[in-house]
Scaffold this active site. Structure first.
Site, PDB file in Angstrom:
ATOM      1  CG  ASP A  82      -2.158   0.755   1.097  1.00  0.00           C
ATOM      2  OD1 ASP A  82      -2.614   0.913  -0.049  1.00  0.00           O
ATOM      3  OD2 ASP A  82      -2.708   1.212   2.125  1.00  0.00           O
ATOM      4  CG  HIS A 215      -6.954   4.866  -1.099  1.00  0.00           C
ATOM      5  ND1 HIS A 215      -5.789   4.419  -0.538  1.00  0.00           N
ATOM      6  CD2 HIS A 215      -6.949   4.431  -2.381  1.00  0.00           C
ATOM      7  CE1 HIS A 215      -5.093   3.756  -1.440  1.00  0.00           C
ATOM      8  NE2 HIS A 215      -5.772   3.745  -2.576  1.00  0.00           N
TER       9      HIS A 215
HETATM   10  P1  13P Z   1      -8.329   4.322   6.630  1.00  0.00           P
HETATM   11  O1  13P Z   1      -7.127   4.346   7.509  1.00  0.00           O
HETATM   12  O2  13P Z   1      -9.114   5.583   6.693  1.00  0.00           O
HETATM   13  O3  13P Z   1      -9.164   3.115   6.833  1.00  0.00           O
HETATM   14  O4  13P Z   1      -7.793   4.284   5.125  1.00  0.00           O
HETATM   15  C1  13P Z   1      -7.055   3.184   4.702  1.00  0.00           C
HETATM   16  C2  13P Z   1      -6.466   3.368   3.363  1.00  0.00           C
HETATM   17  O5  13P Z   1      -7.005   4.007   2.491  1.00  0.00           O
HETATM   18  C3  13P Z   1      -5.184   2.702   3.143  1.00  0.00           C
HETATM   19  O6  13P Z   1      -4.702   2.870   1.860  1.00  0.00           O
END
Ligand code: 13P
Length: 291
Positions: A82, A215
């Site tokens: 990610d 996201h």
């Molecule tokens: P959150 O932390 O708001 O759940 O978002 C996660 C995200 O988009 C990781 O790429």
């Protein structure tokens, strides 16, 4: 064998109007919890790690555990890197066995974002069946090492999104539409559903080719989630909620068992809490029984 990349399971989801949960994990117990929840629900799954935990635990360790769990599970599972801003680390994780790589060059100027994203697409496609996620516009909030202030966040332009996807060749696309990392400060965050729908129509109007990512899953109201799935959202990223679940469960357990020195019991308790949270997301995303 249920090792898959993100693209294949996301296309299926977008075509059938459900979405796949992409859950950020920071350790092995969380990874097991997420897999157990998805197996229980017979749901396809995306496990993701940010760069920091990937380096802390080690990419080869995460991949080894992922492969062991995925090969034994009767559901398709993807391992996603990610928000990686470092081209070299993206390549190292692809080499190690991650099956979806997000090169996040969204803070760069447009042409540089295209250059970096295309470099990772070319690399991943040359070494195997690895899909690549790119982002246009910026998502506000904090995720791992990346901070974007609210006034810095820019939404993805629909026509530019099409050009970005065509010029980079990304497999899955994350347009910034107003969702944010972290906890929303308001009950009704400002999300541009219309923009999402327009981008989906332009890219996937004649059959889903490049499925879309949302996201900032934590705290999104359930009706927003349903609307975003309707508008083409096929992957929802959830990180902050699982971090809170882990820390709160740990804190709660230790406060009640101050004299117990049995790490296994603590692990079982936190694992159960995460399994439960993930199960709830799978219900909201409608992916139960889709594996
Ligand atoms: P959150 O932390 O708001 O759940 O978002 C996660 C995200 O988009 C990781 O790429």
């Amino acid at each position: 064998m249920s090792i898959v990349n993100a693209k294949e399971i996301m296309i299926e989801a977008a075509e059938n109007k459900y979405a796949i949960g992409a859950f950020n994990v920071t350790n092995i117990i969380q990874m097991e919890a997420v897999v157990e929840a998805a197996v229980e629900k017979k749901s396809p799954l995306i496990i993701q790690t940010s760069v920091k935990p990937s380096k802390f635990i080690g990419r080869h360790v995460f991949v080894a555990v992922y492969r062991t769990l995925a090969e034994a599970a009767p559901i398709p599972i993807c391992l996603h890197l990610d928000h990686c801003t470092d081209i070299e680390y993206c390549k190292q994780c692809a080499d190690a066995g991650y099956t979806n790589i997000m090169i996040d060059a969204s803070k760069q100027v447009y042409e540089e974002n295209i250059r970096q994203t295309k470099a990772i697409v070319d690399y991943c496609h040359s070494i195997g069946d690895i899909s690549v996620e790119g982002e246009l516009g910026t998502v506000s909030g904090v995720e791992d090492q990346i901070k974007v202030a609210e006034d810095e966040a820019a939404l993805a332009n629909p026509t530019q999104s099409v050009e970005f996807v065509e010029r980079t060749g990304v497999d899955v696309f994350a347009p910034a539409i107003g969702t944010a990392h972290g906890v929303y400060k308001t009950k009704n965050p400002k999300v541009d559903f219309e923009r999402m729908g327009q981008i989906h129509k332009l890219l996937n109007g004649n059959g889903v080719k490049v499925p879309l990512v949302v996201h900032g899953g934590t705290g999104l109201p359930e009706d927003y989630i349903q609307k975003l799935i309707e508008m083409g959202g096929a992957k929802f990223n959830v990180s902050t909620e699982l971090k809170h679940t882990l820390i709160d469960a740990t804190w709660g357990y230790l406060s009640e068992h101050r004299d117990e020195y049995d790490p296994g019991k603590l692990d079982a308790f936190t694992k159960d809490a995460i399994r439960h949270a993930v199960g709830h997301w799978i219900d909201m995303l409608g992916s139960e029984g889709k594996a």
